[in-house]
Design a protein around this motif. Structure first.
Motif, PDB file in Angstrom:
ATOM      1  N   ILE A 193       0.938  -1.462   0.162  1.00 51.70           N
ATOM      2  CA  ILE A 193      -0.054  -0.005   0.050  1.00 51.70           C
ATOM      3  C   ILE A 193       0.937   1.206   0.078  1.00 51.70           C
ATOM      4  CG2 ILE A 193      -1.741   1.310   1.300  1.00 51.70           C
ATOM      5  CD1 ILE A 193      -2.789  -1.431   2.311  1.00 51.70           C
ATOM      6  N   LEU A 246      -4.614   4.918   3.996  1.00 53.10           N
ATOM      7  CA  LEU A 246      -5.765   4.458   3.768  1.00 53.10           C
ATOM      8  C   LEU A 246      -6.876   5.124   4.422  1.00 53.10           C
ATOM      9  CD1 LEU A 246      -5.190   0.510   4.334  1.00 53.10           C
ATOM     10  CD2 LEU A 246      -5.636   1.716   2.277  1.00 53.10           C
ATOM     11  N   GLU A 258      -7.133   2.669  -4.031  1.00 49.94           N
ATOM     12  CA  GLU A 258      -7.017   2.239  -2.910  1.00 49.94           C
ATOM     13  C   GLU A 258      -7.346   0.816  -2.407  1.00 49.94           C
ATOM     14  OE1 GLU A 258      -7.033   5.349   0.564  1.00 49.94           O
ATOM     15  OE2 GLU A 258      -8.916   5.872  -0.945  1.00 49.94           O
ATOM     16  N   SER A 270      -2.385  -6.343  -0.597  1.00 58.62           N
ATOM     17  CA  SER A 270      -1.667  -6.365   0.393  1.00 58.62           C
ATOM     18  C   SER A 270      -2.507  -7.296   1.609  1.00 58.62           C
ATOM     19  CB  SER A 270      -1.855  -5.107   1.308  1.00 58.62           C
ATOM     20  OG  SER A 270      -1.215  -5.072   2.744  1.00 58.62           O
ATOM     21  N   GLY A 274      -4.869  -1.692  -3.671  1.00 55.17           N
ATOM     22  CA  GLY A 274      -3.524  -1.828  -2.953  1.00 55.17           C
ATOM     23  C   GLY A 274      -3.985  -2.711  -1.910  1.00 55.17           C
ATOM     24  N   LEU A 275      -5.193  -2.446  -0.926  1.00 52.79           N
ATOM     25  CA  LEU A 275      -5.457  -3.087   0.113  1.00 52.79           C
ATOM     26  C   LEU A 275      -5.707  -4.480  -0.313  1.00 52.79           C
ATOM     27  CD1 LEU A 275      -6.166  -3.230   3.045  1.00 52.79           C
ATOM     28  CD2 LEU A 275      -8.539  -2.626   2.423  1.00 52.79           C
TER      29      LEU A 275
END
Length: 507
Positions: free
Chosen positions: A69, A264, A401, A408, A404-405
Motif C-alpha cells: 500500500i 488508507l 486504494e 496487501s 492496493g489493500l
C-alpha cells in the motif's frame, strides 16, 4: 508522453510496453513460489534449518504485504516510472546478494528484505501504468490478462523451474536467473515505458501510517513464528502488533478528521461485502501457500526428494489451478460469485482431507497427486470471484486504494500460511513427521472451512461478467472517469446498480 490507445487493438508501441510490465509480474510471482522446492539444498549449504528457510520465505511475503500500500501511494509522489525502476534495482540487488549468501542473515537481507521491498515498489506501477496507458476497456482487459497470465505462469512454474535450475546447477543459479530477468526488464522498459503524468513531489505522504501498519503486521507474524519456541514471546509479540495496528487506525481517523490524506481511508473497511471478500482472499492465499510449504518441506526433509522431484509433484496443483482459472470467466457468467467462492473452499478442504488420507495409507508419490489437483481446482475457482467481489464494492474513485489493500491482504495471507503451517510442521518434523504433516494440513483444512463460512455471508446476486483477466484494474486517481473501465458500482448489499436486472436472482 507515452502513446495511449482509445479503441480497438493496442498499437505496436503499447504492445512493446506490455512486455516488460508482464515480465515484472512474472519474476515477482516466480520469486514467491520457487523457494519452497529448494529448502533442503539451501538449508544444508547455509548451515541452517528448515525453520530458518521458513523464516526467510515468510518474511519475503510479509515485507510485500506490509509495503504494498505505501508503495502504491509513493507512485504519485515520485512518479510511476521512477518507482518501477527503483523497485527493479532493489529487487535485482537483492537477487544478486542472495546468490552469494554464505549464511541465513545474508539470505534474509537479499531475498526477504530487498526483494520484498523491490516487489512492493514495482508491482503498483505495473498496474497503474497499464490502467493509464490502455484506456480502452477491451484493450485494457487484454493487457491485464497478459500481465496476470504471466503472473500465474510465474507462480505456477516457479517450483518446477526453480527445481530444474537447483538440481541441474545450484539453488544460487535460481537467484541469478531472477537478476538476469530484471536486467532484461530494465532494458526493455528504458526504451518503451513512459510515464503519462509528471510526479507530484509536493504531494503529502503518510510516513507515520506506513511505519505503523508495517510494524504491526511484522509483530503479529513474528509472534506466530515464535509459537514453537516461547509461548509468552508469541503472546507478547501478537499483543504488541495488535496495539500498533490499533494506533495506526487511530492516526488514520485523526488525519481524516483534520482533512489530511492518510495511508488508507477508513471507508474501505465500512463495506460489509468488501470486508467478507477480503477475508476470503486472505484465507485462500493462506491455505494455498501453507499447503505449498508444508508439502514441499515434507517431501524434501522426510521423503528425501530433490528439488525437481518436489516441483514435479506440486505440478498437480498447478494444473488444477490453471484449468479452473481458465474457466473462471465462463463460470462467472453462469454462477453467483458467492457460489464459486464457496465451491472453491469445499473443493480445497476436500483435497486437503484426501491428501492426508491417501498419504497416511500409501508411501507412493501418486498418493499426493489427487489431493493436490483438487486443491488447485478449488483455489483457481475462487480467486477471481473473490477479487471481483472486493473491487465491485466501490466506485471509481476508490479503486486505486482498494486494489492496493486487496493485494496487501492477499500477500499477508501468504505470509500467514507459511508461518502457521510451517511452524506446526517444523515443530515435529524430525520426531513425529507424519503426525506434524497431518496436523499442519488439518489446521489448513479448518481455515478453509472458516473461509467457507465467511463466503456463505456474501451476497448471492449474479454479477456482471468480470474483466478477462479476472483481477482488478488499478485506476490512477488522475485518470478520467470515462477512461477507467471499472465495473459498475455495487452497493453494500452486493447488488450491482449499473448492471442489475430483474433476472438477477439468488443462485
Amino acid at each position: 508522453m507515452a502513446e495511449k490507445v482509445t479503441s480497438g487493438r493496442p498499437s505496436r508501441a503499447l504492445r512493446r510496453v506490455l512486455i516488460p510490465l508482464a515480465l515484472a509480474q512474472f519474476i515477482c510471482s516466480f520469486a514467491g513460489s520457487n523457494m519452497n522446492v529448494m529448502i533442503n539444498e539451501i538449508a544444508k549449504d547455509l548451515g541452517t534449518t528448515v525453520q530458518g528457510i521458513q523464516l526467510a520465505i515468510t518474511l519475503f511475503l510479509l515485507v510485500m504485504a506490509a509495503l504494498m500500500i505505501p508503495g502504491g501511494k509513493l507512485t504519485d509522489k515520485f512518479g510511476r516510472k521512477r518507482c518501477l525502476n527503483l523497485g527493479l534495482a532493489v529487487f535485482g540487488l537483492g537477487a544478486l546478494i542472495s546468490s552469494f549468501a554464505q549464511g541465513l542473515p545474508t539470505l534474509i537481507i537479499g531475498y526477504s528484505i530487498l526483494e520484498g521491498i523491490g516487489t512492493a515498489l514495482l508491482i503498483p506501477p505495473v498496474y497503474i501504468l497499464t490502467t493509464m496507458l490502455f484506456t480502452d476497456i477491451t484493450s485494457r482487459a487484454r493487457a491485464f490478462g497478459a500481465i496476470n497470465g504471466m503472473g500465474g505462469i510465474g507462480a505456477a512454474t516457479g517450483p518446477l523451474i526453480g527445481g530444474i535450475i537447483a538440481t541441474a546447477i545450484s539453488w544460487r543459479a535460481a537467484f541469478v536467473f531472477q537478476a538476469a530477468i530484471i536486467v532484461v526488464i530494465v532494458l526493455l522498459s528504458r526504451r518503451d515505458v513512459r510515464d503519462p503524468l509528471p510526479a507530484e513531489p509536493d504531494r503529502p505522504f503518510d510516513y507515520t501510517g506506513a511505519a505503523l501498519s508495517a510494524l504491526g503486521l511484522v509483530l503479529i507474524v513474528m509472534g506466530i513464528l515464535a509459537a514453537d519456541n516461547n509461548g509468552w514471546l508469541m503472546l507478547g509479540l501478537m499483543v504488541a502488533g495488535a496495539l500498533v495496528l490499533a494506533w495506526f487506525f487511530l492516526t488514520v481517523r485523526a488525519k481524516e478528521r483534520s482533512g489530511r490524506e492518510p495511508l488508507l481511508t477508513l471507508d474501505l473497511f465500512r463495506n460489509r461485502t468488501s470486508n467478507l471478500g477480503l477475508v476470503t482472499q486472505n484465507m485462500q492465499w493462506l491455505v494455498l501457500l501453507g499447503i505449498s510449504f508444508t508439502i514441499s518441506a515434507y517431501l524434501q526433509v522426510v521423503r528425501g526428494y530433490n528439488s525437481i522431484e518436489t516441483g514435479l509433484i506440486l505440478t498437480a496443483a498447478t494444473v488444477g489451478l490453471l484449468l479452473s482459472s481458465a474457466a473462471a470467466e465462463r463460470l462467472a457468467k453462469r454462477r453467483a460469485q458467492r457460489t464459486l467462492v464457496m465451491a472453491g473452499f469445499v473443493l480445497t478442504a476436500t483435497g486437503i482431507v484426501l491428501g492426508i488420507a491417501l498419504v497416511s495409507v500409501s508411501t507412493s508419490v501418486w498418493a499426493f497427486l489427487p489431493g493436490l489437483f483438487l486443491i488447485g481446482v478449488g483455489v483457481g475457482a475462487m480467486l477471481t470471484p473473490s477479487v471481483n467481489v472486493v473491487q465491485s464494492a466501490f466506485p471509481d474513485e476508490k479503486q486505486g486504494e482498494i486494489s492496493g489493500l486487496s493485494r496487501s491482504v492477499s500477500n499477508l495471507g501468504s505470509s500467514l500460511g507459511t508461518a502457521i503451517a510451517g511452524t506446526i510442521l517444523v515443530a515435529g518434523i524430525t520426531k513425529t513427521p507424519e503426525r506434524s504433516y497431518a496436523l499442519a494440513l488439518t489446521v489448513l483444512a479448518a481455515i478453509a472451512v472458516g473461509g467457507l463460512i465467511a463466503a456463505s455471508f456474501l451476497p448471492s446476486t449474479r454479477p456482471a461478467a468480470p474483466a478477462a483477466d479476472g483481477l482488478p484494474t488499478t485506476p490512477h486517481p488522475h485518470a478520467k472517469r470515462s477512461e477507467r473501465g471499472i465495473p459498475g458500482f455495487t452497493s453494500p448489499d452486493g447488488v450491482d446498480k449499473s448492471t442489475a436486472t430483474p433476472d438477477s436472482k439468488a443462485d
